[in-house]
Design a protein around this motif. Sequence first.
Motif, PDB file in Angstrom:
ATOM      1  N   PHE A 159       0.706  -1.315  -0.194  1.00  0.00           N
ATOM      2  CA  PHE A 159       0.110  -0.169  -0.197  1.00  0.00           C
ATOM      3  C   PHE A 159       0.479   0.635   0.710  1.00  0.00           C
ATOM      4  O   PHE A 159       0.568   2.345  -0.205  1.00  0.00           O
ATOM      5  N   GLY A 160       2.062   1.326   1.055  1.00  0.00           N
ATOM      6  CA  GLY A 160       3.190   2.562   0.691  1.00  0.00           C
ATOM      7  C   GLY A 160       4.283   1.747   1.067  1.00  0.00           C
ATOM      8  O   GLY A 160       4.449   1.278   2.032  1.00  0.00           O
ATOM      9  N   SER A 161       5.244   3.183   0.826  1.00  0.00           N
ATOM     10  CA  SER A 161       6.785   2.337   0.766  1.00  0.00           C
ATOM     11  C   SER A 161       7.135   3.466   2.522  1.00  0.00           C
ATOM     12  O   SER A 161       5.945   4.002   2.284  1.00  0.00           O
ATOM     13  N   VAL A 162       8.057   2.906   2.963  1.00  0.00           N
ATOM     14  CA  VAL A 162       8.466   3.189   4.069  1.00  0.00           C
ATOM     15  C   VAL A 162       8.641   5.291   4.294  1.00  0.00           C
ATOM     16  O   VAL A 162       7.789   6.079   5.057  1.00  0.00           O
ATOM     17  N   ASP A 163       8.272   5.678   2.733  1.00  0.00           N
ATOM     18  CA  ASP A 163       8.853   7.188   2.458  1.00  0.00           C
ATOM     19  C   ASP A 163       7.222   7.853   2.613  1.00  0.00           C
ATOM     20  O   ASP A 163       7.478   8.477   2.677  1.00  0.00           O
ATOM     21  N   VAL A 164       6.561   7.055   2.214  1.00  0.00           N
ATOM     22  CA  VAL A 164       4.875   7.106   2.217  1.00  0.00           C
ATOM     23  C   VAL A 164       5.107   7.411   3.768  1.00  0.00           C
ATOM     24  O   VAL A 164       4.308   8.943   4.201  1.00  0.00           O
ATOM     25  N   GLY A 165       5.458   6.922   5.187  1.00  0.00           N
ATOM     26  CA  GLY A 165       4.981   6.973   6.549  1.00  0.00           C
ATOM     27  C   GLY A 165       6.062   8.376   6.860  1.00  0.00           C
ATOM     28  O   GLY A 165       5.492   9.018   7.433  1.00  0.00           O
ATOM     29  N   LEU A 166       7.614   8.291   6.426  1.00  0.00           N
ATOM     30  CA  LEU A 166       8.158   9.246   6.763  1.00  0.00           C
ATOM     31  C   LEU A 166       7.859  10.711   6.285  1.00  0.00           C
ATOM     32  O   LEU A 166       7.930  11.664   7.178  1.00  0.00           O
ATOM     33  N   LEU A 185       8.556   6.532  14.000  1.00  0.00           N
ATOM     34  CA  LEU A 185       8.158   5.748  12.228  1.00  0.00           C
ATOM     35  C   LEU A 185       9.096   3.966  12.366  1.00  0.00           C
ATOM     36  O   LEU A 185      10.138   4.916  12.541  1.00  0.00           O
ATOM     37  N   ARG A 186       8.735   2.901  13.087  1.00  0.00           N
ATOM     38  CA  ARG A 186       9.951   2.144  12.916  1.00  0.00           C
ATOM     39  C   ARG A 186       9.130   1.315  11.879  1.00  0.00           C
ATOM     40  O   ARG A 186       8.791   0.864  11.468  1.00  0.00           O
ATOM     41  N   SER A 187      10.394   1.232  10.893  1.00  0.00           N
ATOM     42  CA  SER A 187      10.424   0.741   9.482  1.00  0.00           C
ATOM     43  C   SER A 187      11.006  -1.380  10.066  1.00  0.00           C
ATOM     44  O   SER A 187      11.386  -1.308  10.413  1.00  0.00           O
ATOM     45  N   PHE A 188      10.430  -2.335   9.180  1.00  0.00           N
ATOM     46  CA  PHE A 188      10.393  -3.630   9.073  1.00  0.00           C
ATOM     47  C   PHE A 188      10.778  -4.706   8.383  1.00  0.00           C
ATOM     48  O   PHE A 188      10.148  -4.236   7.280  1.00  0.00           O
ATOM     49  N   PRO A 189      12.319  -4.694   8.301  1.00  0.00           N
ATOM     50  CA  PRO A 189      12.616  -5.733   6.780  1.00  0.00           C
ATOM     51  C   PRO A 189      12.247  -6.931   7.020  1.00  0.00           C
ATOM     52  O   PRO A 189      12.174  -7.967   7.586  1.00  0.00           O
ATOM     53  N   ASP A 190      12.089  -7.195   5.139  1.00  0.00           N
ATOM     54  CA  ASP A 190      10.999  -8.769   5.134  1.00  0.00           C
ATOM     55  C   ASP A 190       9.854  -8.737   6.118  1.00  0.00           C
ATOM     56  O   ASP A 190       9.433 -10.277   6.413  1.00  0.00           O
ATOM     57  N   ASN A 207       5.210   9.589  27.239  1.00  0.00           N
ATOM     58  CA  ASN A 207       4.199  10.610  26.798  1.00  0.00           C
ATOM     59  C   ASN A 207       4.352  11.476  25.890  1.00  0.00           C
ATOM     60  O   ASN A 207       3.316  12.027  25.134  1.00  0.00           O
ATOM     61  N   THR A 208       5.534  11.065  25.334  1.00  0.00           N
ATOM     62  CA  THR A 208       5.501  11.181  23.620  1.00  0.00           C
ATOM     63  C   THR A 208       5.736  10.313  23.143  1.00  0.00           C
ATOM     64  O   THR A 208       6.378   9.282  23.712  1.00  0.00           O
ATOM     65  N   ALA A 209       5.655  10.231  21.679  1.00  0.00           N
ATOM     66  CA  ALA A 209       6.190   9.202  20.998  1.00  0.00           C
ATOM     67  C   ALA A 209       7.929   9.223  20.701  1.00  0.00           C
ATOM     68  O   ALA A 209       8.184  10.383  21.260  1.00  0.00           O
ATOM     69  N   PRO A 210       8.395   7.473  21.057  1.00  0.00           N
ATOM     70  CA  PRO A 210       9.311   8.155  20.960  1.00  0.00           C
ATOM     71  C   PRO A 210      10.282   8.275  19.451  1.00  0.00           C
ATOM     72  O   PRO A 210       9.636   8.887  18.624  1.00  0.00           O
ATOM     73  N   HIS A 211      11.422   8.905  19.360  1.00  0.00           N
ATOM     74  CA  HIS A 211      11.994   9.472  19.519  1.00  0.00           C
ATOM     75  C   HIS A 211      11.368  10.818  17.902  1.00  0.00           C
ATOM     76  O   HIS A 211      11.438  10.772  16.797  1.00  0.00           O
ATOM     77  N   PRO A 212      10.911  11.924  18.930  1.00  0.00           N
ATOM     78  CA  PRO A 212      10.932  12.864  18.650  1.00  0.00           C
ATOM     79  C   PRO A 212      10.827  13.618  17.157  1.00  0.00           C
ATOM     80  O   PRO A 212      10.053  14.311  16.373  1.00  0.00           O
ATOM     81  N   ASP A 213      12.118  13.383  17.379  1.00  0.00           N
ATOM     82  CA  ASP A 213      12.753  14.474  15.931  1.00  0.00           C
ATOM     83  C   ASP A 213      13.039  12.986  14.331  1.00  0.00           C
ATOM     84  O   ASP A 213      13.203  13.981  13.254  1.00  0.00           O
ATOM     85  N   ILE A 214      11.831  11.605  14.855  1.00  0.00           N
ATOM     86  CA  ILE A 214      11.342  11.769  13.722  1.00  0.00           C
ATOM     87  C   ILE A 214      12.278  10.915  12.663  1.00  0.00           C
ATOM     88  O   ILE A 214      11.959  10.992  11.144  1.00  0.00           O
ATOM     89  N   LYS A 215      13.253  10.172  13.016  1.00  0.00           N
ATOM     90  CA  LYS A 215      13.780   9.868  12.119  1.00  0.00           C
ATOM     91  C   LYS A 215      13.943   8.360  11.985  1.00  0.00           C
ATOM     92  O   LYS A 215      13.508   7.626  13.118  1.00  0.00           O
ATOM     93  N   GLU A 216      14.347   7.327  11.419  1.00  0.00           N
ATOM     94  CA  GLU A 216      13.237   6.517  11.284  1.00  0.00           C
ATOM     95  C   GLU A 216      14.723   5.155  11.297  1.00  0.00           C
ATOM     96  O   GLU A 216      15.880   5.764  11.864  1.00  0.00           O
ATOM     97  N   GLU A 217      13.629   4.020  12.386  1.00  0.00           N
ATOM     98  CA  GLU A 217      14.813   3.081  12.779  1.00  0.00           C
ATOM     99  C   GLU A 217      14.482   2.188  13.075  1.00  0.00           C
ATOM    100  O   GLU A 217      13.073   1.392  12.686  1.00  0.00           O
ATOM    101  N   LEU A 218      15.789   1.410  12.062  1.00  0.00           N
ATOM    102  CA  LEU A 218      15.253  -0.231  11.233  1.00  0.00           C
ATOM    103  C   LEU A 218      15.559  -0.797  12.679  1.00  0.00           C
ATOM    104  O   LEU A 218      15.570  -1.341  13.511  1.00  0.00           O
ATOM    105  N   VAL A 219      14.144  -1.918  12.495  1.00  0.00           N
ATOM    106  CA  VAL A 219      14.296  -2.896  13.037  1.00  0.00           C
ATOM    107  C   VAL A 219      14.561  -4.688  11.976  1.00  0.00           C
ATOM    108  O   VAL A 219      12.980  -4.393  12.223  1.00  0.00           O
ATOM    109  N   ALA A 220      15.131  -5.336  12.869  1.00  0.00           N
ATOM    110  CA  ALA A 220      14.934  -6.522  12.365  1.00  0.00           C
ATOM    111  C   ALA A 220      14.193  -7.048  12.429  1.00  0.00           C
ATOM    112  O   ALA A 220      13.501  -7.946  13.721  1.00  0.00           O
TER     113      ALA A 220
END
Length: 324
Positions: free
Chosen positions: A263-270, A281-286, A310-323
């Motif tokens: 439905f959409g690439s990670v860029d859509v979410g970012l 946003l946290r993204s997941f390979p595979d 109290n806030t979303a983690p990482h409010p600087d909105i950097k993508e974090e990859l999670v295996a």
Amino acid sequence: MITEEKAQRYRAAEDRLWGYYNAKPKEHFLDLAQPGLKLRVLEIGDGEPVVFIHGGPNAGSTWAPIAQAMQDYRCIILDRPGCGLSEAADYSQIDDFRIFAIDVLTSVLDTLAIEQAAIVASSFGSAWALWFAEAHPERVSRIAHEGCPPFLEGAKPSMFMRLMMIKPLGRMIARQTVTEASQEMNFRQLGHKNLIGSKGFSPAHVDWGLSLMNDTDTMKNEIAIIQRGSTWFGFRSGLTHHPGFLKRLPQPMLFLWGENDPFGSVDVGLRACEVLPNATLRSFPDSGHLPWLDDPQTHIRLIRDFLVTNTAPHPDIKEELVAA
């Protein structure tokens, strides 16, 4: 209306799915004032309320891998209207799905005497959560989104969803018996190659998915919604969650995104996170459109952590990859 025999067959498959996790939610039906229909709800746990809203074609028990581990919360798991064992609306008479979604969620919280709740949502359920959060921000504390919400700018319908938009073909799909092979093909199309074959679901998951498609009217009703809200060229105008809409949403939001989501690439979410006041946003390979199914334990941890901050983690909105 499904027959009582089919309803009991579905409940038995659902009980086996929850039993796989040594869990047993309570079932009850809510008489919603607006719209006037009976909505089936499963509840498990006790504590602060968390409302789970599934995508489609699906039903509430898709959240079993997550909700079974969150019983220190009051997990309120909806079968959206027309899905699972909830009563269907007459979708031909619904001119604005946004108002319909807002009415349903307002009535659910009112009927359960809940002033405010967190929401965990997927796909079309995420669209419901966003519409409701904009209409009643005081009633939504935070939202965790699993997969790409379909109406974000840049999102697009999957090929299978496009086929369902064609009225004669959609009606034919609704009449087909779903087999284990066609179920696997659907998960492949949703970006979940790791759920196929020996690496995939437990027999309880497989049986529940087959019963949902073959013993309930979920597919027929969801196709009616899809055809009402979209065309071969995409979603109908007015439904898109455009930047101006997103800027009005103050709630902390967490997007858990499969990199193979059709439905959409990670860029859509970012891009959405750059506009939302407090999102990450946290993204997941595979992983695909329903990413919690690929790695429930990681998603349980991330959602639980998100619910207590109290806030979303990482409010600087950097993508974090999670295996995954």
